[in-house]
Motif scaffolding. Structure first.
Motif, PDB file in Angstrom:
ATOM      1  N   GLU A  12      91.548  19.120  48.134  1.00  0.00           N
ATOM      2  CA  GLU A  12      91.457  17.820  48.786  1.00  0.00           C
ATOM      3  C   GLU A  12      92.780  17.469  49.457  1.00  0.00           C
ATOM      4  O   GLU A  12      93.243  16.341  49.388  1.00  0.00           O
ATOM      5  CB  GLU A  12      91.081  16.745  47.756  1.00  0.00           C
ATOM      6  N   LYS A  13      93.369  18.475  50.078  1.00  0.00           N
ATOM      7  CA  LYS A  13      94.647  18.223  50.749  1.00  0.00           C
ATOM      8  C   LYS A  13      94.809  19.175  51.932  1.00  0.00           C
ATOM      9  O   LYS A  13      94.145  20.201  52.014  1.00  0.00           O
ATOM     10  CB  LYS A  13      95.803  18.377  49.772  1.00  0.00           C
ATOM     11  N   ILE A  14      95.683  18.766  52.826  1.00  0.00           N
ATOM     12  CA  ILE A  14      96.052  19.602  53.963  1.00  0.00           C
ATOM     13  C   ILE A  14      97.524  19.936  53.763  1.00  0.00           C
ATOM     14  O   ILE A  14      98.348  19.038  53.580  1.00  0.00           O
ATOM     15  CB  ILE A  14      95.846  18.836  55.290  1.00  0.00           C
ATOM     16  N   ARG A  15      97.841  21.232  53.763  1.00  0.00           N
ATOM     17  CA  ARG A  15      99.238  21.639  53.585  1.00  0.00           C
ATOM     18  C   ARG A  15      99.794  22.089  54.926  1.00  0.00           C
ATOM     19  O   ARG A  15      99.174  22.883  55.626  1.00  0.00           O
ATOM     20  CB  ARG A  15      99.358  22.780  52.573  1.00  0.00           C
ATOM     21  N   ILE A  16     100.940  21.542  55.248  1.00  0.00           N
ATOM     22  CA  ILE A  16     101.576  21.837  56.522  1.00  0.00           C
ATOM     23  C   ILE A  16     102.956  22.399  56.241  1.00  0.00           C
ATOM     24  O   ILE A  16     103.710  21.842  55.447  1.00  0.00           O
ATOM     25  CB  ILE A  16     101.718  20.555  57.357  1.00  0.00           C
ATOM     26  N   GLU A  17     103.259  23.494  56.902  1.00  0.00           N
ATOM     27  CA  GLU A  17     104.582  24.082  56.749  1.00  0.00           C
ATOM     28  C   GLU A  17     105.183  24.267  58.135  1.00  0.00           C
ATOM     29  O   GLU A  17     104.547  24.833  59.025  1.00  0.00           O
ATOM     30  CB  GLU A  17     104.450  25.432  56.041  1.00  0.00           C
ATOM     31  N   ILE A  18     106.366  23.721  58.318  1.00  0.00           N
ATOM     32  CA  ILE A  18     107.109  23.912  59.560  1.00  0.00           C
ATOM     33  C   ILE A  18     108.143  24.987  59.246  1.00  0.00           C
ATOM     34  O   ILE A  18     109.071  24.749  58.484  1.00  0.00           O
ATOM     35  CB  ILE A  18     107.772  22.602  60.015  1.00  0.00           C
ATOM     36  N   ILE A  19     107.913  26.176  59.785  1.00  0.00           N
ATOM     37  CA  ILE A  19     108.712  27.331  59.370  1.00  0.00           C
ATOM     38  C   ILE A  19     109.951  27.505  60.241  1.00  0.00           C
ATOM     39  O   ILE A  19     111.072  27.485  59.751  1.00  0.00           O
ATOM     40  CB  ILE A  19     107.840  28.607  59.380  1.00  0.00           C
ATOM     41  N   SER A  20     109.735  27.674  61.548  1.00  0.00           N
ATOM     42  CA  SER A  20     110.890  27.925  62.406  1.00  0.00           C
ATOM     43  C   SER A  20     110.592  27.535  63.845  1.00  0.00           C
ATOM     44  O   SER A  20     109.453  27.254  64.209  1.00  0.00           O
ATOM     45  CB  SER A  20     111.297  29.400  62.328  1.00  0.00           C
ATOM     46  N   LEU A  21     111.649  27.556  64.654  1.00  0.00           N
ATOM     47  CA  LEU A  21     111.543  27.138  66.036  1.00  0.00           C
ATOM     48  C   LEU A  21     112.412  28.042  66.889  1.00  0.00           C
ATOM     49  O   LEU A  21     113.505  28.428  66.475  1.00  0.00           O
ATOM     50  CB  LEU A  21     112.018  25.687  66.123  1.00  0.00           C
ATOM     51  N   THR A  22     111.907  28.380  68.057  1.00  0.00           N
ATOM     52  CA  THR A  22     112.691  29.150  69.018  1.00  0.00           C
ATOM     53  C   THR A  22     112.483  28.523  70.391  1.00  0.00           C
ATOM     54  O   THR A  22     111.417  27.977  70.662  1.00  0.00           O
ATOM     55  CB  THR A  22     112.299  30.650  69.008  1.00  0.00           C
ATOM     56  N   LEU A  23     113.509  28.564  71.232  1.00  0.00           N
ATOM     57  CA  LEU A  23     113.411  27.980  72.563  1.00  0.00           C
ATOM     58  C   LEU A  23     113.391  29.079  73.625  1.00  0.00           C
ATOM     59  O   LEU A  23     114.029  30.120  73.462  1.00  0.00           O
ATOM     60  CB  LEU A  23     114.603  27.056  72.843  1.00  0.00           C
ATOM     61  N   THR A  24     112.666  28.814  74.712  1.00  0.00           N
ATOM     62  CA  THR A  24     112.702  29.718  75.859  1.00  0.00           C
ATOM     63  C   THR A  24     113.792  29.211  76.801  1.00  0.00           C
ATOM     64  O   THR A  24     114.368  28.151  76.576  1.00  0.00           O
ATOM     65  CB  THR A  24     111.355  29.682  76.619  1.00  0.00           C
ATOM     66  N   GLU A  25     114.051  29.957  77.864  1.00  0.00           N
ATOM     67  CA  GLU A  25     114.957  29.463  78.904  1.00  0.00           C
ATOM     68  C   GLU A  25     114.271  28.270  79.547  1.00  0.00           C
ATOM     69  O   GLU A  25     113.220  28.413  80.160  1.00  0.00           O
ATOM     70  CB  GLU A  25     115.201  30.564  79.951  1.00  0.00           C
ATOM     71  N   SER A  26     114.824  27.095  79.386  1.00  0.00           N
ATOM     72  CA  SER A  26     114.186  25.885  79.920  1.00  0.00           C
ATOM     73  C   SER A  26     115.267  24.832  80.098  1.00  0.00           C
ATOM     74  O   SER A  26     116.424  25.054  79.768  1.00  0.00           O
ATOM     75  CB  SER A  26     113.131  25.381  78.930  1.00  0.00           C
ATOM     76  N   ARG A  27     114.846  23.660  80.585  1.00  0.00           N
ATOM     77  CA  ARG A  27     115.822  22.578  80.779  1.00  0.00           C
ATOM     78  C   ARG A  27     116.449  22.190  79.442  1.00  0.00           C
ATOM     79  O   ARG A  27     117.598  21.764  79.391  1.00  0.00           O
ATOM     80  CB  ARG A  27     115.182  21.379  81.471  1.00  0.00           C
ATOM     81  N   ILE A  28     115.686  22.356  78.346  1.00  0.00           N
ATOM     82  CA  ILE A  28     116.200  21.984  77.022  1.00  0.00           C
ATOM     83  C   ILE A  28     117.306  22.945  76.590  1.00  0.00           C
ATOM     84  O   ILE A  28     118.347  22.534  76.077  1.00  0.00           O
ATOM     85  CB  ILE A  28     115.058  21.989  75.973  1.00  0.00           C
TER      86      ILE A  28
END
Length: 166
Positions: A1-17
């Motif tokens: 009766e639950k939703i488990r969310i895991e934010i593992i990692s992030l990578t950026l492409t060549e972009s304005r950011i």
């Protein structure tokens, strides 16, 4: 009766950011419809191109009948009304101003989405999957990838069974 969310990692492409020097620290917020937003407790230094930053943050959204009826009702309506545009978890990548510039605001720089309806339709949770992050100023531009896990199938099946009983 639950939703488990895991934010593992992030990578950026060549972009304005990637080239924006005012963007130095990043954290990620996760939101289920308009219920609650959870964010990674740490903001991490922006990765250089090709590098990944690891959050390894996990969170559980309870959707049991006893204490979380509103969230359950939302999940029911989402499964029953396919025209709803709110069937996704929304991940927001946020730029956190550096310590010495606290007068600057946090700024949303990108969004990633995971469709709960798709998890239900495919009968498969999302495990450590890279999801596109779209630029907050141009939603056709992909600025990176967010690796997430969303375990929701069991809860969605339970909600669906309840719909059939109603």
């Amino acid at each position: 009766e639950k939703i488990r969310i895991e934010i593992i990692s992030l990578t950026l492409t060549e972009s304005r950011i990637a080239s924006d020097e005012t963007v130095q620290q990043l954290f990620v917020e996760c939101r289920l419809y308009n219920f609650l937003a959870e964010e990674t407790p740490l903001s991490l230094p922006k990765p250089t191109s090709g590098q990944r930053i690891h959050y390894n943050y996990s969170n559980v959204i309870h959707v049991d009948k006893a204490n979380n009826r509103a969230r359950r009702e939302y999940l029911k309506s989402m499964l029953l009304k396919p025209d709803l545009h709110t069937d996704s978890l929304r991940f927001t990548v946020v730029s956190d101003p550096p310590e010495d510039e606290q007068d600057l605001e946090c700024e949303d720089i990108g969004f990633a989405y995971v469709s709960l309806r798709e998890i239900f339709q495919k009968q498969r949770d999302i495990i450590e999957q890279d999801t596109d992050i779209f630029d907050s100023q141009d939603d056709s531009a992909v600025i990176g990838k967010l690796k997430v896990t969303v375990e929701a199938l069991h809860a969605l099946r339970s909600v669906y069974e309840e719909c059939k009983d109603d």
